[in-house]
Design an enzyme around this catalytic site. Structure first.
Site, short mmCIF file in Angstrom:
data_model
loop_
_atom_site.label_atom_id
_atom_site.label_comp_id
_atom_site.label_asym_id
_atom_site.label_seq_id
_atom_site.Cartn_x
_atom_site.Cartn_y
_atom_site.Cartn_z
N HIS A 62 -21.18 126.95 -138.84
CA HIS A 62 -22.52 126.38 -138.90
C HIS A 62 -22.76 125.40 -137.77
O HIS A 62 -23.87 125.31 -137.23
CB HIS A 62 -22.72 125.68 -140.24
CG HIS A 62 -24.11 125.15 -140.44
ND1 HIS A 62 -25.16 125.95 -140.84
CD2 HIS A 62 -24.62 123.90 -140.29
CE1 HIS A 62 -26.26 125.22 -140.91
NE2 HIS A 62 -25.96 123.98 -140.59
N HIS A 84 -31.06 126.45 -144.61
CA HIS A 84 -30.32 125.74 -145.66
C HIS A 84 -30.07 126.74 -146.78
O HIS A 84 -30.38 126.48 -147.94
CB HIS A 84 -31.11 124.52 -146.15
CG HIS A 84 -30.30 123.27 -146.16
ND1 HIS A 84 -30.21 122.42 -147.24
CD2 HIS A 84 -29.50 122.72 -145.21
CE1 HIS A 84 -29.42 121.40 -146.95
NE2 HIS A 84 -28.98 121.56 -145.73
#
Length: 749
Positions: A55, A104
């Site tokens: 990420h 998210h």
């Protein structure tokens, strides 16, 4: 327990360390030892593990993302490009706009409300960190099958989180999408975008320069929520039995963030910061290492001075915590007093936690003991780079060969009418008002257009009516059929949506949502999508200013459809000239712009009527998209059209139905020569729009289209309270409205 200091790590080289549990590979752990010439301390291991996560480091995607720089078109409007918290473009009159979209996803599956809320909070802080006042948000969302029980758990929580956080901040939610598909069942996509406005001279960058300058952490206290957060959670595939890694999802406090925004903007106004960074993924590990790496010196941090909500947190946990509503600023010593005064005024906790040093090391201390001594670039910018193997999946040819042309078409006018109602009322094509009504779309009074319009439009200067438009689009079904073309179709649709309002597209951000990079088939999809986007942006002249990659969106061996979401930002000189989608005046003429072909691969019709996915997606012609955009912008500016709606999912009939319902006016349509009624209504050929033209402007408009070489076909008139296809059927607006508006409330009741 002995504190794992740098000295202790040097003296105990063979001590066992939980590198695998933190998501590191054996070779990555070995490389860390080589960089440090010793084993890492526990705190250093924590920092490297979160910063080298997929990420944060983009280790599997970097080699492909480089194309966005290598193929970047020349664009005088670009002020800040890839590499900062968000891109910045010049929109004229001394104004700059910053914008970005991020994901998210995994946190929102585990804790839908907080996952979505903190996604909004994080993207807003990215925009704030550039020096801008956030002015609007958008939210592209994707969920599993609309009738699946878990969708009823995830969707309402996500929507409440997006609305609750954004509404409390006083930010209008002006755009986005909601898509349902069973491929997202265990991996919903919660992407969040934000737009901010500033003057050119107010742009701020994330760097720590100036020996002796102080490092100030301000905002909320650091807690145990979000330890490992998105940095670890978004870097691993969910198991088929459910999420395996469940680090604490961040908890948001929008009222604290509102104070942080106003406090930060006042600090900017007094020019008190030399560098600034928000704390999002990887928390303090990210902020300190990135600020030091981008600066001209080193940094010393006294970690024990960090204000805590939980006094039992270890140094490693403090460094990994992704607690929300926090910022890190670099401030000259003479300005620290005033900085702290402003924070106190806004009831924002602010603490000097360190300073910029002469060296080239990031050094962190805990009660006087050194626990971190690293070259910051190795943490922030020199993580692993993987050239993952990729190969076209073995099933791709068969998928493309299964053409939608073989599917049974309606044999009678009655069947055609019934299928129109089925498509218009299907979950993906139905009204999303149940969702968007939970968002405040008009707070601050500068929203000019918002959902369900083609693009959100925000006024940024009340005197001149200068404004910006933003649209997000992505079609995972198209991208599954052909990732290269499907990504260009997403770019083209967002570009077209912005142009349809009358705004000139300037630049893009993106959120690239894919399955596991360890699957060569998924990596092929990713490689093709990034190549398609880079080539498309070069052709359209819209540079990529930044964005986000979200990988490991799969459950067990089942990946989501490749879902590149493209956010296009445009500028409009006078928002009073914007073009809405709703038909506003009876008697106006309806024109179809562009060419309609037999293109049904990945179409809404094939999905709704036949539950089919196969064939090729519509062809993309970016030169035609550019021409269509120019025509729409000119026609809007010069008052030649009163309404415009792009054609995409669901084809012409979907666009006409939405425009008729939006304006409360019906339409009489005539099928053009050479087309069947079915193809006319349901084809999803790209590069098209439907516009309503005042009769007084018809000659001027058609002359312009003819002179520029854009096909413009008169297909009907705005009239009555029915959508009628002459010689086929009519559907009263009341019946159309029922089909369009009752689906989502019924599914989610």
């Amino acid at each position: 327990m002995t504190l794992d200091t740098v000295k202790h790590a040097t003296d105990t080289p063979d001590a066992a360390q939980p590198w695998a549990e933190l998501g590191l590979k054996q070779d990555e752990y070995t490389r860390i030892r080589e960089i440090l010439q010793r084993r890492p301390t526990g705190a250093e291991l924590a920092m490297y593990s979160v910063m080298w996560s997929e990420h944060c480091s983009y280790k599997s995607s970097k080699v492909h993302l480089r194309q966005f720089g290598e193929k970047a078109p020349e664009n005088d409007a670009l002020l800040v490009g890839i590499g900062e918290n968000a891109g910045v473009v010049d929109v004229g009159q001394g104004y700059a706009v910053t914008f970005k979209v991020e994901s998210h996803n995994h946190p929102s599956y585990i804790e839908p409300y907080q996952g979505a809320a903190t996604g909004v909070g994080g993207i807003v802080r990215d925009i704030l960190a550039m020096g801008a006042r956030p002015v609007a948000v958008v939210d592209p969302l994707r969920f599993g099958a609309a009738d699946h029980p878990d969708t009823k758990r995830v969707l309402p929580g996500v929507v409440a989180g997006v609305g609750g956080y954004g509404n409390c901040l006083g930010l209008p939610n002006v755009g986005g999408e909601v898509v349902f598909d069973s491929c997202y069942q265990g991996n919903p996509l919660v992407n969040a975008g934000c737009i901010g406005v500033m003057r050119h001279e107010d742009i701020h960058l994330a760097q720590a320069s100036g020996t002796g300058n102080k490092v100030i952490l301000y905002g909320a206290r650091t807690g145990g929520d979000g330890i490992g957060g998105v940095s670890v959670l978004a870097s691993e595939t969910f198991e088929s039995t459910g999420p395996a890694k469940r680090p604490a999802v961040q908890v948001g406090d929008p009222f604290q963030e509102k104070l942080l925004i106003e406090c930060t903007l006042e600090i900017f106004a007094e020019k008190l910061v030399a560098g600034i960074q928000d704390l999002g993924g990887a928390g303090l590990s990210c902020a300190t290492s990135e600020l030091a790496s981008a600066g001209s010196g080193g940094m010393r941090i006294d970690l024990d001075t960090v204000p805590l909500r939980d006094a039992t947190l270890s140094p490693e946990e403090i460094l990994m915590s992704e607690s929300q509503e926090r910022m890190c600023a670099i401030v000259e010593p003479a300005k620290v007093g005033r900085f702290l005064e402003i924070c106190e005024k806004w009831d924002v906790i602010a603490t000097v936690i360190g300073e910029v040093t002469e060296g080239e090391r990031l050094e962190i201390f805990w009660h006087g003991e050194q626990i971190v001594d690293v070259p910051p670039r190795t943490v922030a910018h020199e993580g692993p780079v993987y050239e993952r193997p990729y190969a076209r999946p073995a099933w791709q040819d068969a998928l493309q060969a299964d053409d939608a042309g073989r599917l049974a078409r309606p044999g009678t006018a009655e069947e055609l009418r019934a299928q129109v109602l089925r498509v218009v009322g299907s979950p993906n094509q139905a009204s999303k008002a149940w969702i968007t009504d939970q968002y405040d779309r008009f707070v601050q009074g500068n929203t000019v257009l918002a959902q369900p319009e083609d693009a959100g439009v925000i006024r940024i200067d009340a005197e001149t009516n200068l404004g910006v438009a933003v649209a997000t689009d992505g079609n995972g079904r198209y991208a599954k059929l052909d990732p290269y073309t499907g990504t260009q179709l997403a770019l083209a649709e967002a570009y077209r949506n912005v142009a349809a309002t009358g705004a000139r597209p300037l630049a893009i951000s993106n959120c690239l949502n894919f399955g596991s990079p360890e699957d060569p088939g998924v990596m092929w999809q990713f490689a093709e999508a990034t190549r398609g986007l880079a080539d498309g942006c070069l052709q359209l002249g819209t540079p990529v200013t930044g964005g986000n990659v979200s990988l490991y969106n799969q459950t067990g061996d089942t990946a989501i459809h490749p879902t590149p979401v493209v956010m296009v930002l445009g500028v409009i000189d006078d928002v009073t000239r914007r073009t809405p989608i709703g038909f506003g005046e009876e008697g106006q003429l309806l024109y179809l712009l562009g060419d309609t072909r037999e293109e049904f691969g990945g179409s809404a019709w094939s999905q709704v009527v036949h539950d089919h996915l196969g064939g090729l997606p519509p062809a993309v012609d970016l030169d035609r998209e550019k021409l269509l955009g120019e025509i729409l912008i000119s026609a809007s500016r010069d008052g030649m059209i009163d309404a415009a709606h792009d054609l995409s999912d669901g084809g012409l009939i979907q666009a006409v139905a939405e425009s008729a319902l939006r304006g409360g006016k019906g339409a009489r349509l005539v099928v053009p020569d050479g087309l069947s009624a079915f193809t006319f209504l349901f084809s999803e050929s790209a590069g098209r729009a439907v516009v309503s033209v005042p009769r007084s402007e018809e000659l001027r408009f058609t002359d312009m289209c003819g002179a520029r070489g854009l096909p413009a076909t008169r297909i009907g008139v705005v009239d009555g309270d029915t959508v009628e296809v002459q010689g086929e059927f009519g559907i009263p607006l009341s019946e159309l409205r029922t089909a369009h508006e009752e689906t989502i409330p019924a599914l989610l009741a």
